[in-house]
Design a protein around this motif. Structure first.
Motif, PDB file in Angstrom:
ATOM      1  N   UNK A   1      26.827  12.745  38.215  1.00 50.93           N
ATOM      2  CA  UNK A   1      27.472  13.038  36.935  1.00 50.93           C
ATOM      3  C   UNK A   1      26.549  12.761  35.743  1.00 50.93           C
ATOM      4  N   UNK A   2      25.317  12.283  36.017  1.00 49.23           N
ATOM      5  CA  UNK A   2      24.361  11.960  34.954  1.00 49.23           C
ATOM      6  C   UNK A   2      23.300  13.055  34.876  1.00 49.23           C
ATOM      7  N   UNK A   3      23.171  13.678  33.710  1.00 53.11           N
ATOM      8  CA  UNK A   3      22.184  14.728  33.502  1.00 53.11           C
ATOM      9  C   UNK A   3      21.152  14.233  32.489  1.00 53.11           C
ATOM     10  N   UNK A   4      19.983  13.870  32.967  1.00 52.33           N
ATOM     11  CA  UNK A   4      18.897  13.430  32.088  1.00 52.33           C
ATOM     12  C   UNK A   4      18.212  14.683  31.561  1.00 52.33           C
ATOM     13  N   UNK A   5      18.476  15.034  30.315  1.00 56.99           N
ATOM     14  CA  UNK A   5      18.014  16.321  29.785  1.00 56.99           C
ATOM     15  C   UNK A   5      16.549  16.340  29.368  1.00 56.99           C
ATOM     16  N   UNK A   6      16.080  15.255  28.771  1.00 57.14           N
ATOM     17  CA  UNK A   6      14.746  15.288  28.158  1.00 57.14           C
ATOM     18  C   UNK A   6      14.033  13.958  28.353  1.00 57.14           C
ATOM     19  N   UNK A   7      12.798  14.027  28.879  1.00 55.52           N
ATOM     20  CA  UNK A   7      11.946  12.843  28.990  1.00 55.52           C
ATOM     21  C   UNK A   7      10.583  13.181  28.406  1.00 55.52           C
ATOM     22  N   UNK A   8      10.119  12.384  27.461  1.00 58.22           N
ATOM     23  CA  UNK A   8       8.772  12.529  26.918  1.00 58.22           C
ATOM     24  C   UNK A   8       7.968  11.302  27.324  1.00 58.22           C
ATOM     25  N   UNK A   9       6.816  11.537  27.928  1.00 60.86           N
ATOM     26  CA  UNK A   9       5.985  10.438  28.435  1.00 60.86           C
ATOM     27  C   UNK A   9       4.636  10.504  27.731  1.00 60.86           C
ATOM     28  N   UNK A  10       4.338   9.490  26.946  1.00 60.96           N
ATOM     29  CA  UNK A  10       3.073   9.450  26.187  1.00 60.96           C
ATOM     30  C   UNK A  10       2.297   8.177  26.512  1.00 60.96           C
ATOM     31  N   UNK A  11       0.985   8.238  26.379  1.00 57.22           N
ATOM     32  CA  UNK A  11       0.218   6.986  26.499  1.00 57.22           C
ATOM     33  C   UNK A  11       0.453   6.111  25.276  1.00 57.22           C
ATOM     34  N   UNK A  12       0.319   4.824  25.447  1.00 56.48           N
ATOM     35  CA  UNK A  12       0.511   3.886  24.317  1.00 56.48           C
ATOM     36  C   UNK A  12      -0.609   4.068  23.301  1.00 56.48           C
TER      37      UNK A  12
END
Length: 234
Positions: free
Chosen positions: A223-234
């Motif tokens: 029931x959980x839809x993770x729509x958007x993930x942005x992964x950046x270096x620190x």
């Protein structure tokens, strides 16, 4: 506990870099994985590595994602070998000359064919089956270039903005169907193709960092839809 045991996945662009890492991480969680890319020799090596791990099994299917017949054939073979597709990762992508003033139309066409059409072909091939069983997960690998444009990335960024638009539109189209959509936008990742273009002022991301983001989204409750993930270096 294997969080994806019994699940079947397809990963495009899986012959190197981020795609290879995603396939391995999905298999580590017990998923059966079809790895798709153009380089058969690379696919064979990755399949052997995954199968020797003794968790999820892997099958390689040489595929040009810019060719719709190729994609349809690959998905058909995947269903025959591992069963209904639960997870489809649109990872195949091409980085070319994105400067409009330099007018490299051939490279533009290649980026559009792989980065946009290839994504749509994959979705078209798996979506009806997912809707029919009211379950499934499509993961589109975009880029931070789909959030920000530089003077050298105009056309490439346009293709990655398109991937985000496709992801956003599908999330609305597929609400309450049981099919989930996740868009993942990596920052600069250290791969064999871009090692010379990495910034020197900070540590780049590793391919495993993006693979973990895929696994995170794929292992959430239904029931959980993770729509958007942005992964950046620190």
């Amino acid at each position: 506990m294997l969080k994806l045991k019994g699940k079947n996945a397809i990963v495009t662009g899986a012959s190197s870099g981020i795609g290879t890492a995603i396939a391995k991480h999905l298999a580590e969680e017990g998923a059966n994985v079809v790895v798709a890319a153009r380089r058969k020799d690379k696919l064979d090596a990755i399949v052997n590595q995954i199968n020797n791990g003794g968790k999820g099994k892997a099958v390689g299917v040489p595929t040009d994602v810019s060719n719709q017949e190729d994609v349809e054939s690959m998905v058909k073979k995947a269903r025959e070998v591992i069963g209904d597709i639960d997870i489809y990762v649109n990872n195949a992508g091409l980085v070319g000359n994105g400067v409009v003033r330099e007018a490299n139309v051939e490279e533009w066409d290649q980026m559009i064919d792989v980065n946009i059409k290839g994504v749509l072909y994959g979705i078209h091939a798996v979506l009806p089956g997912m809707i029919e069983k009211s379950a499934g997960h499509i993961v589109n690998i975009s880029s931070v270039s789909g959030h920000e444009v530089t003077k050298k990335s105009t056309v490439y960024s346009a293709t990655k903005f398109a991937v985000r638009a496709i992801s956003s539109g599908l999330e609305k189209e597929l609400a309450r169907t049981g099919v989930r959509i996740t868009n993942i936008s990596p920052g600069m990742v250290e791969t064999e193709r871009n090692s010379e273009r990495l910034p020197t002022d900070r540590e780049p991301l590793q391919t495993d960092d993006i693979a973990r983001a895929v696994v995170y989204a794929a292992t959430q409750p239904s029931y959980v839809n993770v729509n958007e993930i942005t992964v950046r270096p620190i």
